[in-house]
Design a protein around this motif. Structure first.
Motif, mmCIF file in Angstrom:
data_model
loop_
_atom_site.group_PDB
_atom_site.id
_atom_site.type_symbol
_atom_site.label_atom_id
_atom_site.label_comp_id
_atom_site.label_asym_id
_atom_site.label_seq_id
_atom_site.Cartn_x
_atom_site.Cartn_y
_atom_site.Cartn_z
ATOM 1 N N ALA A 49 0.831 -1.209 0.000
ATOM 2 C CA ALA A 49 0.000 0.000 0.000
ATOM 3 C C ALA A 49 0.865 1.259 0.000
ATOM 4 C CB ALA A 49 -0.938 0.003 1.200
ATOM 5 N N ASN A 50 1.932 1.268 0.780
ATOM 6 C CA ASN A 50 2.832 2.430 0.818
ATOM 7 C C ASN A 50 3.546 2.629 -0.513
ATOM 8 O OD1 ASN A 50 2.203 3.128 3.445
ATOM 9 N ND2 ASN A 50 3.833 1.889 4.324
ATOM 10 N N ILE A 51 3.979 1.538 -1.125
ATOM 11 C CA ILE A 51 4.645 1.637 -2.428
ATOM 12 C C ILE A 51 3.670 2.202 -3.462
ATOM 13 C CG2 ILE A 51 5.643 0.286 -4.315
ATOM 14 C CD1 ILE A 51 6.667 -1.663 -2.079
ATOM 15 N N THR A 52 2.447 1.721 -3.452
ATOM 16 C CA THR A 52 1.430 2.194 -4.398
ATOM 17 C C THR A 52 1.165 3.677 -4.203
ATOM 18 O OG1 THR A 52 0.443 -0.020 -4.413
ATOM 19 C CG2 THR A 52 -0.906 1.781 -5.254
ATOM 20 N N ASP A 53 1.082 4.135 -2.968
ATOM 21 C CA ASP A 53 0.899 5.565 -2.688
ATOM 22 C C ASP A 53 2.065 6.388 -3.244
ATOM 23 O OD1 ASP A 53 -1.537 5.280 -1.410
ATOM 24 O OD2 ASP A 53 -0.666 5.242 0.605
ATOM 25 N N ASP A 54 3.285 5.897 -3.063
ATOM 26 C CA ASP A 54 4.462 6.621 -3.557
ATOM 27 C C ASP A 54 4.475 6.713 -5.082
ATOM 28 O OD1 ASP A 54 5.319 7.003 -0.979
ATOM 29 O OD2 ASP A 54 6.878 5.460 -1.037
ATOM 30 N N VAL A 55 4.156 5.618 -5.744
ATOM 31 C CA VAL A 55 4.115 5.623 -7.215
ATOM 32 C C VAL A 55 3.010 6.552 -7.699
ATOM 33 C CG1 VAL A 55 3.652 4.207 -9.257
ATOM 34 C CG2 VAL A 55 5.172 3.345 -7.468
ATOM 35 N N ALA A 56 1.852 6.507 -7.052
ATOM 36 C CA ALA A 56 0.741 7.388 -7.432
ATOM 37 C C ALA A 56 1.125 8.857 -7.253
ATOM 38 C CB ALA A 56 -0.497 7.066 -6.602
ATOM 39 N N ARG A 57 1.876 9.181 -6.211
ATOM 40 C CA ARG A 57 2.322 10.566 -5.994
ATOM 41 C C ARG A 57 3.237 11.017 -7.130
ATOM 42 N NH1 ARG A 57 6.810 11.939 -4.298
ATOM 43 N NH2 ARG A 57 7.245 10.064 -3.120
ATOM 44 N N GLN A 58 4.123 10.134 -7.571
ATOM 45 C CA GLN A 58 5.016 10.481 -8.679
ATOM 46 C C GLN A 58 4.235 10.708 -9.969
ATOM 47 O OE1 GLN A 58 8.187 7.615 -9.024
ATOM 48 N NE2 GLN A 58 8.636 7.718 -6.837
ATOM 49 N N LEU A 135 -3.329 12.513 -18.760
ATOM 50 C CA LEU A 135 -2.506 13.712 -18.862
ATOM 51 C C LEU A 135 -2.723 14.598 -17.633
ATOM 52 C CD1 LEU A 135 -3.143 14.440 -22.632
ATOM 53 C CD2 LEU A 135 -1.102 13.412 -21.605
ATOM 54 N N ALA A 136 -2.214 15.803 -17.668
ATOM 55 C CA ALA A 136 -2.371 16.758 -16.563
ATOM 56 C C ALA A 136 -3.843 16.987 -16.266
ATOM 57 C CB ALA A 136 -1.694 18.072 -16.920
ATOM 58 N N ALA A 137 -4.173 17.117 -15.004
ATOM 59 C CA ALA A 137 -5.520 17.390 -14.486
ATOM 60 C C ALA A 137 -6.520 16.266 -14.741
ATOM 61 C CB ALA A 137 -6.053 18.704 -15.028
ATOM 62 N N SER A 138 -6.050 15.101 -15.170
ATOM 63 C CA SER A 138 -6.966 13.970 -15.385
ATOM 64 C C SER A 138 -7.133 13.178 -14.087
ATOM 65 C CB SER A 138 -6.434 13.061 -16.492
ATOM 66 O OG SER A 138 -5.204 12.470 -16.088
ATOM 67 N N LYS A 139 -8.208 12.413 -14.017
ATOM 68 C CA LYS A 139 -8.491 11.565 -12.861
ATOM 69 C C LYS A 139 -8.005 10.154 -13.171
ATOM 70 C CE LYS A 139 -12.269 14.619 -12.075
ATOM 71 N NZ LYS A 139 -11.682 15.628 -12.957
ATOM 72 N N ASN A 140 -7.248 9.588 -12.258
ATOM 73 C CA ASN A 140 -6.610 8.293 -12.491
ATOM 74 C C ASN A 140 -6.808 7.363 -11.309
ATOM 75 O OD1 ASN A 140 -4.664 8.715 -15.014
ATOM 76 N ND2 ASN A 140 -4.710 10.593 -13.824
ATOM 77 N N MET A 141 -6.673 6.069 -11.599
ATOM 78 C CA MET A 141 -6.708 5.061 -10.540
ATOM 79 C C MET A 141 -5.605 4.045 -10.804
ATOM 80 S SD MET A 141 -9.614 2.259 -9.478
ATOM 81 C CE MET A 141 -10.744 3.409 -8.743
ATOM 82 N N THR A 171 -4.412 -3.168 -3.322
ATOM 83 C CA THR A 171 -4.420 -1.777 -2.904
ATOM 84 C C THR A 171 -4.809 -0.909 -4.092
ATOM 85 O OG1 THR A 171 -3.160 -0.035 -1.790
ATOM 86 C CG2 THR A 171 -1.958 -1.410 -3.327
ATOM 87 N N SER A 172 -5.414 0.223 -3.793
ATOM 88 C CA SER A 172 -5.910 1.109 -4.838
ATOM 89 C C SER A 172 -5.731 2.559 -4.407
ATOM 90 C CB SER A 172 -7.393 0.813 -5.079
ATOM 91 O OG SER A 172 -7.941 1.727 -5.980
ATOM 92 N N VAL A 173 -5.369 3.403 -5.378
ATOM 93 C CA VAL A 173 -5.245 4.837 -5.128
ATOM 94 C C VAL A 173 -5.922 5.559 -6.288
ATOM 95 C CG1 VAL A 173 -3.663 6.769 -4.766
ATOM 96 C CG2 VAL A 173 -3.027 4.497 -3.980
ATOM 97 N N THR A 174 -6.765 6.524 -5.967
ATOM 98 C CA THR A 174 -7.439 7.335 -6.980
ATOM 99 C C THR A 174 -7.079 8.792 -6.730
ATOM 100 O OG1 THR A 174 -9.255 5.748 -6.944
ATOM 101 C CG2 THR A 174 -9.675 7.851 -8.029
ATOM 102 N N TRP A 175 -6.784 9.544 -7.802
ATOM 103 C CA TRP A 175 -6.339 10.906 -7.642
ATOM 104 C C TRP A 175 -6.614 11.710 -8.910
ATOM 105 C CZ3 TRP A 175 -3.213 6.951 -9.059
ATOM 106 C CH2 TRP A 175 -2.447 7.117 -10.213
#
Length: 182
Positions: A49-58, A135-141, A171-175
Motif C-alpha cells: 500500500a505504501n509503495i502504491t501511494d508513492d508511485v501514485a504521488r510520482q 494527462l495533466a488534471a486527469s483523474k486516475n486510478m 491496494t488502490s489509489v485514486t487521484w
C-alpha cells in the motif's frame, strides 16, 4: 474386549498426563506460527500500500510522465521495493492504471475472483489489466494486486482465497493529476 475393559482403558488413557506437555507445546507452536503468518501477511499488505501511494504521488505530480510509464516499468518500480517482502521478480504481481472521466466513474471500478482463482476487473469498459495514465488534471486510478503465498499449510485453508494456497493482497489509489506540463 468387554465393556468393563473398555471403560478401564479409557479411564487410564484420560488419566495419563505424561504426553500432555508435548501436546500443549505443539498446540502453542501452531498458535505462534499462525500469529507470525498473519503478521507477516499484514506487513506485506501495508508495504504494498505504501509503495502504491508513492508511485501514485510520482504520477500525480508529473515526476513520471505518461510516455515513460509502461506495464513493465510500473511493475519494475513496484517490485523493486516490494522484493524485501516477496520472491524475486514478484511472481503474481498485477497492475492496472487507467484514466477515468470522473471520480464517480472511478468509484464503479471493482474486481472479482473467478472460480478459477483469476482476478476479473469489473465496472470498466476494458476489463483487462492495462497501463494507460492520463494527462495533466486527469483523474486516475492505480490498482495493484499481489497473490501472496500462504507459507504454513495449516493456515492455507483459513487464509487463502485463491488457488494454490495464496491470498490476494490488493491496494488502490485514486487521484487527480496536478496541472503539470505534459
Amino acid at each position: 474386549m468387554s465393556k468393563a475393559g473398555r471403560a478401564s482403558f479409557s479411564a487410564r488413557f484420560l488419566g495419563d498426563r505424561r504426553g500432555s506437555t508435548a501436546i500443549e507445546f505443539a498446540m502453542l507452536a501452531l498458535l505462534v506460527f499462525a500469529i507470525l503468518e498473519s503478521c507477516i501477511s499484514f506487513a506485506g499488505q501495508e508495504v504494498m500500500a505504501n509503495i502504491t501511494d508513492d508511485v501514485a504521488r510520482q504520477l500525480r505530480t508529473g515526476q513520471l510522465k505518461r510516455a515513460d510509464v509502461t506495464e513493465a516499468t510500473l511493475k519494475a518500480m513496484i517490485c523493486s521495493r516490494l522484493e524485501i517482502m516477496v520472491a524475486k521478480d514478484c511472481p503474481g504481481l498485477l497492475v492496472d492504471l487507467r484514466e477515468f472521466p470522473t471520480f464517480a466513474d472511478a468509484a464503479t471500478a471493482g474486481f472479482k475472483i473467478t472460480t478459477a482463482g483469476d482476478i476479473e476487473l469489473t465496472g470498466t469498459k476494458i476489463t483487462t489489466f492495462t497501463v494507460d495514465p492520463g494527462l495533466a488534471a486527469s483523474k486516475n486510478m492505480l490498482r495493484v494486486f499481489y497473490k501472496w503465498p500462504v507459507m504454513t499449510d495449516f493456515m492455507a485453508k483459513s487464509m487463502a482465497n485463491l488457488d494454490g494456497g495464496k491470498t490476494l493482497h490488493f491496494t488502490s489509489v485514486t487521484w487527480q493529476n496536478e496541472p503539470f506540463d505534459d
